[in-house]
Design an enzyme around this catalytic site. Structure first.
Site, PDB file in Angstrom:
ATOM      1  N   ARG A   1       0.820  -1.222   0.000  1.00 57.63           N
ATOM      2  CA  ARG A   1       0.000   0.000   0.000  1.00 57.63           C
ATOM      3  C   ARG A   1       0.853   1.271   0.000  1.00 57.63           C
ATOM      4  O   ARG A   1       0.462   2.272  -0.588  1.00 57.63           O
ATOM      5  CB  ARG A   1      -0.932   0.020   1.210  1.00 57.63           C
ATOM      6  CG  ARG A   1      -2.092  -0.917   1.030  1.00 57.63           C
ATOM      7  CD  ARG A   1      -3.030  -0.816   2.194  1.00 57.63           C
ATOM      8  NE  ARG A   1      -4.210  -1.633   1.947  1.00 57.63           N
ATOM      9  CZ  ARG A   1      -5.090  -1.953   2.883  1.00 57.63           C
ATOM     10  NH1 ARG A   1      -4.932  -1.526   4.110  1.00 57.63           N
ATOM     11  NH2 ARG A   1      -6.137  -2.682   2.577  1.00 57.63           N
TER      12      ARG A   1
ATOM     13  N   LYS B   1     -17.510 -17.312   5.414  1.00 56.61           N
ATOM     14  CA  LYS B   1     -18.942 -17.187   5.708  1.00 56.61           C
ATOM     15  C   LYS B   1     -19.738 -16.646   4.538  1.00 56.61           C
ATOM     16  O   LYS B   1     -19.368 -15.620   3.945  1.00 56.61           O
ATOM     17  CB  LYS B   1     -19.135 -16.256   6.893  1.00 56.61           C
ATOM     18  CG  LYS B   1     -18.616 -16.828   8.170  1.00 56.61           C
ATOM     19  CD  LYS B   1     -18.977 -15.929   9.313  1.00 56.61           C
ATOM     20  CE  LYS B   1     -18.701 -16.624  10.630  1.00 56.61           C
ATOM     21  NZ  LYS B   1     -18.910 -15.731  11.754  1.00 56.61           N
TER      22      LYS B   1
ATOM     23  N   GLY C   1      -8.203  -9.350   1.312  1.00 57.92           N
ATOM     24  CA  GLY C   1      -6.964  -9.592   2.064  1.00 57.92           C
ATOM     25  C   GLY C   1      -6.471 -11.020   1.973  1.00 57.92           C
ATOM     26  O   GLY C   1      -5.298 -11.282   1.676  1.00 57.92           O
TER      27      GLY C   1
ATOM     28  N   GLY D   1     -12.536  -4.571   2.221  1.00 54.55           N
ATOM     29  CA  GLY D   1     -13.922  -4.146   2.454  1.00 54.55           C
ATOM     30  C   GLY D   1     -14.439  -3.187   1.389  1.00 54.55           C
ATOM     31  O   GLY D   1     -15.577  -3.307   0.935  1.00 54.55           O
TER      32      GLY D   1
END
Ligand code: AMP
Length: 396
Positions: A35, A197, A353, A376
């Site tokens: 980053r 999930k 990630g 996200g």
């Protein structure tokens, strides 16, 4: 809308929101500099034009001032990556910060301490944003990975620069590549979704159903769909309260003519550990004491075939517990198939990630068309949401 490549930063003090929220080890060394490296294009353009750069960032989720979350740990690395002096302000507010801002000459950089040391940052406090805004005369948002947050420095601050705000190169690139996939995909378009999930991927699946031709499922979330179809998934991870939603997705996929692929077979384990005893079963026939850890060999062959016939590929989430070498084969086989499809001319976009960790582990990270630095924010973008960090730059 201003484009950074057309803007002349000469003699401007430029506030650049970057995302230096990078992983640090226990010695506070940076584990992954991606980053920071990715922010250099924007910084160098401003310096080359003759502007001064004031860097705004967060690191972690500190509770007040916490040394382990200090951007001091980033300062040295950044200093090594640029040719000019990088000053550091030990607080983003206060007399010292103001003095350093006032004294900052063109072609120099000032890194302000972690904005989240002040709770006003995450609260999106207008006065806090206004104070930060007073440090500069241009605002550049280059923190795509924080663009889903409505925080002071990622969104609120933009209102103080109605005619002097823009995306940085990294953020513009992220948006362009994601738009390429979400708005103008070539068909067949395949989305590969994995991870633990299904509840965290429902919105993205729903938003993709009218865009894609194929959805390929893996990881823990795959078992909730099998269970919803009446399969025996043994001790595999699944979410009971998601069974109705999974059924809805199966029906909607039929309605939209989308091929929904779930694993044919599964590598199961006696316990959640790398050294567990492994056995392969057809996914709907897993015995009670076995837990699904990875997609099996027949699934790999099928998924590879679907991937190789695709023209656009969006991949988010590992297909199995790739952190354990003995259960990383499915994720590797899928990664390899996406690479092969890319070599044949497909457009591939990978993000999240864990997915990035997996392609780094397999040393394949440079073989995709685009690897998003965001987790996200990328998910929310693909869910079809308007991100506050994007909206605040686009609106008047
Ligand atoms: P997520 O954060 O939801 O994207 O999930 C990523 C995590 O899912 C990784 O740490 C994987 O190890 C984990 N995962 C993938 N497949 C499985 C599985 N079959 N059972 C449990 N966890 C899994």
């Amino acid at each position: 809308m201003i484009h950074i490549q057309n803007y002349d930063f000469k003699d401007k003090k430029v506030l650049v929101r970057v995302d230096y929220n990078v992983p640090l080890n226990e010695k506070f060394e940076i584990d992954d500099t991606t980053r920071i490296d990715a922010s250099l294009k924007t910084i160098n353009k401003i310096l080359k034009d003759g502007g001064a750069v004031i860097l705004l960032s967060h690191l972690g989720r500190p509770n007040g001032r916490e040394y382990k979350y200090s951007l001091e740990h980033i300062h040295n690395y950044l200093q090594k990556k640029v040719d000019v002096k990088v000053f550091f302000a030990e607080d983003c507010l206060g007399e010292e910060a103001q003095r350093l801002v006032d004294a900052l000459p063109p072609r120099k950089i000032l890194l302000l301490e972690n904005l989240r040391f002040h709770e006003e940052e995450m609260k999106g406090d207008v006065e806090f944003a206004k104070k930060l805004a007073s440090y500069g005369n241009v605002y550049v948002n280059d923190a795509f990975s924080a663009a889903h947050r409505e925080h002071a420095s990622t969104s609120v601050i933009a209102r103080f620069f109605p005619n002097n705000k823009m995306f940085g190169f990294l953020m513009q690139n992220e948006i362009d590549n994601l738009n390429k996939v979400m708005l103008h995909p070539k068909h067949p378009f395949t989305a590969i979704l994995g991870g633990s999930k299904i509840s965290t991927k429902i919105d993205i699946i729903n938003n993709l159903l009218n865009k894609v031709d194929n959805i390929v499922l893996g990881g823990g979330m795959n078992y909730t769909v099998h269970k919803a179809m009446g399969g025996d998934i043994g001790a595999s991870l699944y979410e009971e309260n998601m069974l109705p939603v999974a059924r809805e997705i199966i029906n909607k996929a039929k309605e939209y003519n989308v091929n929904l692929y779930t694993s044919i077979d599964t590598v199961t384990a006696t316990k959640f550990a790398n050294d567990a005893v492994r056995r392969v079963y057809y996914t709907p026939t897993i015995p009670l004491d076995m837990e699904g850890m990875d997609i099996g060999p027949e699934s790999c062959v099928k998924y590879r075939d679907v991937i190789l016939k695709s023209a656009t590929i969006l991949w988010n989430g590992p297909l199995g517990v790739f952190e354990f070498d003995n259960f990383s084969n499915g994720t590797f086989m899928v990664a390899d198939a996406v690479v092969k499809a890319t070599e044949k001319g497909a457009f591939s976009l990978v993000g999240g990630g864990d997915t990035i960790s997996s392609i780094n582990k397999f040393k394949l990270a440079d073989k995709f068309n685009y690897v998003s630095t965001a987790g996200g924010a990328m998910l929310e973008f693909c869910e079809g949401r308007q991100l506050p960090g994007i909206r605040s730059i686009l609106e008047d």
